[in-house]
Design a protein around this motif. Structure first.
Motif, PDB file in Angstrom:
ATOM      1  N   TRP A  91     -96.482 -35.873  70.813  1.00  0.00           N
ATOM      2  CA  TRP A  91     -96.530 -37.607  70.899  1.00  0.00           C
ATOM      3  C   TRP A  91     -97.292 -37.236  72.583  1.00  0.00           C
ATOM      4  N   ASN A  92     -98.105 -37.310  73.006  1.00  0.00           N
ATOM      5  CA  ASN A  92     -98.662 -38.190  74.432  1.00  0.00           C
ATOM      6  C   ASN A  92     -98.029 -39.740  74.650  1.00  0.00           C
ATOM      7  N   VAL A  93     -97.192 -40.260  75.665  1.00  0.00           N
ATOM      8  CA  VAL A  93     -96.803 -41.421  75.347  1.00  0.00           C
ATOM      9  C   VAL A  93     -97.622 -41.734  76.358  1.00  0.00           C
ATOM     10  N   GLU A  94     -98.608 -41.610  77.185  1.00  0.00           N
ATOM     11  CA  GLU A  94     -99.593 -42.267  77.868  1.00  0.00           C
ATOM     12  C   GLU A  94     -98.536 -42.933  79.535  1.00  0.00           C
ATOM     13  N   ASP A 138     -87.097 -35.157  63.318  1.00  0.00           N
ATOM     14  CA  ASP A 138     -85.657 -34.223  63.582  1.00  0.00           C
ATOM     15  C   ASP A 138     -86.035 -34.640  65.310  1.00  0.00           C
ATOM     16  N   ILE A 139     -87.665 -34.295  66.154  1.00  0.00           N
ATOM     17  CA  ILE A 139     -87.664 -33.670  67.202  1.00  0.00           C
ATOM     18  C   ILE A 139     -88.448 -33.890  67.318  1.00  0.00           C
ATOM     19  N   TYR A 140     -88.724 -35.104  69.074  1.00  0.00           N
ATOM     20  CA  TYR A 140     -90.226 -35.032  68.800  1.00  0.00           C
ATOM     21  C   TYR A 140     -90.580 -34.654  71.160  1.00  0.00           C
ATOM     22  N   ALA A 141     -91.603 -33.664  70.745  1.00  0.00           N
ATOM     23  CA  ALA A 141     -92.594 -33.508  72.368  1.00  0.00           C
ATOM     24  C   ALA A 141     -92.922 -34.877  72.775  1.00  0.00           C
ATOM     25  N   LEU A 142     -92.645 -34.651  73.832  1.00  0.00           N
ATOM     26  CA  LEU A 142     -93.019 -36.337  74.303  1.00  0.00           C
ATOM     27  C   LEU A 142     -94.226 -35.897  75.712  1.00  0.00           C
ATOM     28  N   GLN A 143     -95.049 -36.413  75.781  1.00  0.00           N
ATOM     29  CA  GLN A 143     -95.765 -35.882  77.094  1.00  0.00           C
ATOM     30  C   GLN A 143     -96.025 -37.417  77.993  1.00  0.00           C
ATOM     31  N   GLU A 144     -96.470 -37.183  79.219  1.00  0.00           N
ATOM     32  CA  GLU A 144     -96.781 -38.294  80.055  1.00  0.00           C
ATOM     33  C   GLU A 144     -95.785 -39.100  80.419  1.00  0.00           C
ATOM     34  N   VAL A 145     -94.337 -39.104  80.415  1.00  0.00           N
ATOM     35  CA  VAL A 145     -93.141 -39.476  80.655  1.00  0.00           C
ATOM     36  C   VAL A 145     -92.989 -39.986  82.556  1.00  0.00           C
ATOM     37  N   SER A 146     -94.014 -40.968  82.622  1.00  0.00           N
ATOM     38  CA  SER A 146     -93.340 -41.583  83.851  1.00  0.00           C
ATOM     39  C   SER A 146     -92.294 -42.178  84.542  1.00  0.00           C
ATOM     40  N   SER A 147     -91.891 -42.350  84.229  1.00  0.00           N
ATOM     41  CA  SER A 147     -90.843 -42.783  83.987  1.00  0.00           C
ATOM     42  C   SER A 147     -88.940 -42.778  83.363  1.00  0.00           C
TER      43      SER A 147
END
Length: 862
Positions: free
Chosen positions: A507-510, A539-548
């Motif tokens: 999930w790309n979280v913008e 069970d597991i989430y790969a996140l993108q665009e974590v800016s903080s």
């Protein structure tokens, strides 16, 4: 009855009171399409215009009425301008337009020019104008006869500005004597015309603007302006002496003092040679608060007026609000959660509340959906659901040409032989162009319906839905898959507990936690992300665009039983893992780098893969898994494509050399598609993975079905696994999460949707051999539905039995017997031909000798 008579009279008077608008030329820039700043012409409603360093914009920072406006640019040496490629005949008396700074910019200026020789030379019209932060209307005197065209130049400033609503009035030749010209709400009026104010609640006000102009010489001298009649009044200030082309205006208010019809008169006495006195007759009607009126009458009242209407529900909570209802005269929406969450289609309801429009963006009120809803000053919505049998309204059969009308808005309709300009899966909150050979419109797929993910029909079909409107565009909104005649999407294993499988999400979280680039409300985004994670329950989430990093830490701390890993590279868009500690035992994590064989430039200047090694603890079995979270180089240009291509080769080489026999999952924002690249449709940069049988990009299936993983319409977010996990993959579970449970998801949460799959470990949970016979008696939805005149009805029997399958009309009268006798166990289907029946709702019922009775509804549209 008095109100109905008055409105019939209003219709007659409308036929009498006709005229042309005061400004014969009007361009709102809503009909064109130009998305780049490069120089080029665009065809608009008035003709062809040339835009240079300018485009037609509708972003949140653009200022516009309607759906878009012109955006000019002076950044980086640009010199924004636009001009007419055609002449306006009849000359120009005045030029009016609206303009404003784009977004929060300032210091932008505009110079207007005109040409009377087809654009060979241009002359300044007035001085430079300085834009403000909101759309400001400017009127410039022109007073030029003959053919003329205009040019707008972004003459100063270092940013952008918007222009909208260009209006040009005709050049007027002065008469030899004082001559009066009158308009009512910008429509030309003649003496002795009848002006109808319509109906309104007693104590509330309807206003009309009367403009008086002198179109002759010498001065027009106004002796008196009078308004008489109970309920009618006028402003008293006006200019009593007008030179040629000068004008003055007054406002007439109608405020009924009770119920019933009201009559009045308006008169202008002057030295005009064409007519004096100039007389208008006035009429209107008042009604008491709480009086039950037809919906058609309520729709004609001013916004803010409290109305009481009754009718049958056509949409309950299928859209998560608003509810739609209609009587025999018209339909209307009602947005009131306490009502639309409990009312069902076919219920009989009465509602009292103020008239409003759903208008989340700038624009004219009439361009948006009329509804009954609370306002800042009136939140007293009163409703009653009557205890009577539900009766679903039969849709009105119309064409798409008829659909594009305010008169149809809010009603349940059916359109035949609709061609939907889309193949593959329907996306949530997405509009699709539709046509029926007579007209065109938009089909709106609401994200609350079971249409999301369903495959669009590949041939013309009959469509049922209610008519909405947004930003001047009328839309057909089906409520369920039955309304379009398609099958709802289902996923295998939804009845299998997630405790028995491993759920993997990308999930790309913008720009998570960065209000300057992502959603503006950081805390709301945080809570929405948390809600999505808890809803998917993976069970597991790969996140993108974590800016903080701090916001990510807060997210981990607020998620009970989860741990987190954040990449260590210096990019402001970092990647991260969230994992459930009860099912995942963290062993090792690392941010890969150049020392692992990766080139900084190819990985978005250092946005390297994030590696995570863990042990699963699923279904009494432990398995070692290696996951890689990537956020590839963005953009659809040649250079960016080549960076993705090289990065993909580097990653595959790294995996082949170091994880040849391991359980590997590679997931993230690939920033490209798999079937072909977003750059010129050439081979995908991940074709190397597609061509190698050791890897499966499972989300390629979703892309092939027409799903989209982000709001711009592409499928960029993918999940790949190695052959070692092929047997553990839970077949068919790949999906795009539809976060309909988040209000305004795209603006408050992310512009990407979560993508997830399931894996099985331990004893099989989905691969047990199933019986070839049905376990229960089933009656399926007919297909197609709606239909004309034939449809297929299928059913399943778990054992041999005496069976009857019959069709009934809406009154309960049997109209057909399709099956009547002994049937063996198994899957069955019959063809039903309704060519002898009329359009409407029908029910088909399956009964067995074992006491089973099942009923479904279908719709015949001819």
């Amino acid at each position: 009855m008095r109100l109905l008579q008055a409105l019939l009279l209003s219709f007659v008077l409308t036929l009498v009171f006709t005229g042309t608008t005061h400004s014969q030329f009007f361009e709102n820039f809503d009909s064109g399409d130009k998305g780049s700043y490069s120089a080029g012409s665009v065809t608009l409603s008035t003709g062809d215009w040339f835009l240079d360093d300018a485009l037609l914009g509708s972003l949140s920072n653009d200022k516009f009425n309607g759906s878009q406006s012109v955006r000019m640019d002076r950044r980086n040496g640009r010199l924004g301008n636009m001009y007419m490629l055609f002449d306006k005949t009849g000359g120009a008396d005045e030029l009016s337009f609206k303009f404003a700074n784009y977004g929060s910019s300032s210091g932008n200026k505009l110079q207007v020019q005109y040409s009377t020789n087809q654009g060979s030379t241009w002359t300044n019209l007035g001085d430079e104008l300085t834009a403000s932060g909101t759309l400001e209307e400017i009127t410039l005197p022109v007073n030029m006869p003959g053919n003329i065209r205009f040019k707008f130049i972004h003459s100063d400033g270092g940013d952008r500005l918007n222009i909208d609503d260009v209006s040009i009035s005709d050049f007027v030749v002065a008469a030899d004597d004082p001559t009066i010209a009158v308009t009512v709400n910008d429509v030309t009026a003649n003496s002795e015309d009848a002006i109808d104010f319509g109906a309104t609640l007693e104590g509330t006000k309807i206003s009309k603007t009367i403009e008086i102009k002198n179109t002759g010489n010498p001065n027009l001298v106004i002796t008196s302006i009078t308004t008489s009649g109970q309920g009618f009044s006028q402003t008293m200030e006006y200019d009593d002496t007008l030179a040629f082309n000068e004008k003055t205006s007054i406002t007439i208010d109608f405020e009924p003092t009770g119920e019933g019809e009201f009559q009045g008169s308006f008169s202008i006495t002057s030295n005009a040679v064409n007519v004096s006195p100039f007389n208008l007759s006035l009429s209107g009607e008042g009604f008491a608060e709480g009086a039950l009126i037809p919906i058609a009458d309520a729709r004609k009242l001013p916004l803010g007026t409290r109305v009481t209407v009754a009718g049958r529900v056509t949409v309950g909570n299928e859209f998560g609000g608003p509810l739609y209802m209609q009587d025999q005269t018209a339909g209307i929406a009602v947005f009131w959660e306490a009502l639309h969450t409990v009312a069902k289609v076919g219920d009989s309801v009465q509602v009292s509340g103020p008239l409003t429009v759903f208008k989340p963006i700038a624009g004219a009120d009439e361009d948006f959906l009329l509804q009954i809803s609370d306002t800042d000053t009136d939140n007293n919505i009163v409703f009653e659901i009557f205890d009577v049998s539900a009766k679903e309204p039969i849709p009105k059969i119309i064409t798409l040409l008829e659909l594009n009308s305010k008169d149809i808005e809010g009603q349940l309709v059916a359109v035949q032989n609709v061609d939907i300009d889309h193949t593959g899966a329907f996306q949530a909150n997405t509009n699709y162009d539709i046509s029926d050979g007579i007209g065109t419109a938009e089909l709106r797929i609401d994200n609350n319906t079971n249409l999301v993910g369903a495959n669009a029909p590949d041939s013309p079909t009959n469509v049922v839905g209610v008519v909405g409107q947004f930003n001047g565009v009328f839309q057909l909104l089906p409520r369920t898959t039955e309304d379009v005649g398609v099958e709802a999407v289902t996923y295998p294993g939804d009845d299998v507990s997630k405790e028995l499988t491993l759920e993997v999400v990308t999930w790309n979280v913008e720009w998570f936690g960065n209000t300057g680039n992502g959603p503006e409300d950081e805390n709301l985004q945080l809570q929405n992300v948390k809600t999505v994670i808890e809803t998917i329950d993976a069970d597991i989430y790969a996140l993108q665009e974590v800016s903080s990093p701090s916001t990510f830490s807060q997210l981990v701390s607020e998620l009970e039983g989860y741990g987190g890993i954040l990449a260590s590279f210096s990019q402001t868009q970092e990647t991260a893992f969230l994992f459930r500690r009860a099912s995942i035992d963290s062993l090792e994590s690392a941010t890969l780098s150049s020392s692992d064989g990766f080139t900084q430039q190819n990985w978005a200047n250092g946005r390297y893969p994030l590696y995570f090694k863990f042990l699963t603890n699923i279904n009494n079995k432990q398995e070692e898994v290696h996951v890689f979270n990537i956020h590839a180089k963005a953009f659809g240009d040649s250079e960016s494509y080549n960076q993705r291509l090289t990065a993909s080769a580097e990653l595959k080489s790294y995996l082949d050399n170091n994880f040849d026999d391991k359980n590997v999952i590679m997931l993230g924002d690939y920033n490209d598609e798999i079937i072909s690249s977003t750059f010129n449709g050439i081979d995908s940069p991940y074709k190397n993975f597609v061509d190698d049988p050791e890897y499966t990009i499972i989300t390629k299936n979703l892309e092939e079905k027409g799903f989209e993983s982000q709001s711009a319409g592409s499928f960029l977010d993918h999940i790949t696994f190695s052959s070692e996990l092929s047997e553990e993959y839970f077949t068919g579970t790949e999906r795009v999460e539809n976060p309909f449970y988040i209000g305004s998801y795209l603006s408050t949460t992310s512009d990407h949707f979560p993508i997830w799959v399931r894996f099985e470990f331990g004893p099989g949970v989905s691969s047990e051999e199933e019986s070839t016979l049905p376990e229960i008696v089933q009656l399926n939805q007919n297909y197609p539905n709606p239909f004309n005149p034939t449809t297929i009805i299928s059913y399943a029997l778990d054992r041999t039995a005496n069976v009857s399958l019959s069709v009934f009309d809406i009154t309960g009268r049997k109209v057909a017997t399709l099956v009547d006798g002994v049937e063996t166990a198994g899957q069955k289907e019959v063809n039903f031909n309704a060519s002898s029946l009329s359009s409407g709702i029908y029910f088909y019922q399956l009964k067995t000798s074992d006491g089973v009775s099942l009923t479904r509804k279908m719709m015949l549209i001819k």
